[in-house]
Enzyme design. Structure first.
Site, short mmCIF file in Angstrom:
data_model
loop_
_atom_site.label_atom_id
_atom_site.label_comp_id
_atom_site.label_asym_id
_atom_site.label_seq_id
_atom_site.Cartn_x
_atom_site.Cartn_y
_atom_site.Cartn_z
N SER A 58 0.91 -1.38 0.04
CA SER A 58 0.25 0.02 -0.15
C SER A 58 0.69 1.73 -0.20
O SER A 58 1.26 1.26 0.25
CB SER A 58 -1.22 0.29 1.39
OG SER A 58 -1.44 1.23 1.96
N TYR A 74 -1.13 -0.83 10.32
CA TYR A 74 -0.88 -0.41 9.01
C TYR A 74 0.13 -0.53 8.77
O TYR A 74 0.88 -1.17 7.30
CB TYR A 74 -2.57 -0.06 8.18
CG TYR A 74 -2.86 -0.61 7.04
CD1 TYR A 74 -3.12 -1.78 6.60
CD2 TYR A 74 -2.71 0.19 5.69
CE1 TYR A 74 -3.32 -2.19 5.41
CE2 TYR A 74 -2.87 -0.12 4.53
CZ TYR A 74 -3.64 -1.66 4.49
OH TYR A 74 -3.62 -1.22 2.91
N THR A 109 -13.47 -2.50 -1.09
CA THR A 109 -13.40 -3.71 -0.55
C THR A 109 -13.94 -3.19 1.17
O THR A 109 -14.11 -2.29 1.69
CB THR A 109 -11.73 -4.19 -0.91
OG1 THR A 109 -11.05 -3.03 0.06
CG2 THR A 109 -11.92 -4.67 -1.63
#
Length: 156
Positions: A58, A74, A109
């Site tokens: 990402s 994350y 998503t």
């Protein structure tokens, strides 16, 4: 192409709230899982006539591109994945394996439903198709680099 990922809620992943449990789950899935799965599949991968690994990272994992902060678990797990993939690319280059680190962009998503209303969000099928095209277009000169689904190289 490794595409599994988890992200805690924004409320659970701040400087004030992130916990060891959130960090552990996020790193297990986003960093350790892809490394250990690649390790397990390495004999099959090396038997391929055109071996490639596509790792779903990402842009949030880019240290150079971090202008917003937050998302500690994350962000750190994806930065760590980028580091793992760069090492993997160097270790496998002499064996002819291309390693592409991939950023899907914003995708509709369940990982972050708050992004579904953004105009740049795309459906999973579009992201997957474009990421596959990027992965298949790369060769050993491109191994270990970070790529956006639209094909441009991203900063670390």
């Amino acid at each position: 192409m490794h595409d599994k990922g988890v992200m805690a809620s924004h409320a659970e992943d701040t400087l004030e709230t992130v916990s060891l449990a959130v960090l552990a789950k996020t790193f297990e899935t986003n960093t350790f899982g892809p490394l250990l799965l690649t390790q397990a599949l390495l004999p099959n991968l090396l038997a391929s006539s055109h071996p490639r690994i596509g790792m779903m990272s990402s842009r949030v994992g880019s240290i150079a591109d971090n202008s917003t902060g937050g998302m500690y678990a994350y962000r750190a797990s994806k930065a760590a994945l980028n580091s793992v993939c760069k090492s993997m690319a160097m270790d496998l280059k002499s064996k002819g394996v291309v390693v592409a680190i991939l950023h899907p962009g914003i995708v509709n998503t369940n990982i972050d439903p708050s992004t579904h209303t953004l105009p740049e969000a795309v459906e999973p099928e579009e992201a997957a198709s474009k990421l596959w095209a990027v992965l298949m277009s790369k060769d050993l000169e491109d191994t270990g680099k970070f790529w956006h689904r639209e094909g441009q190289e991203l900063p670390w």
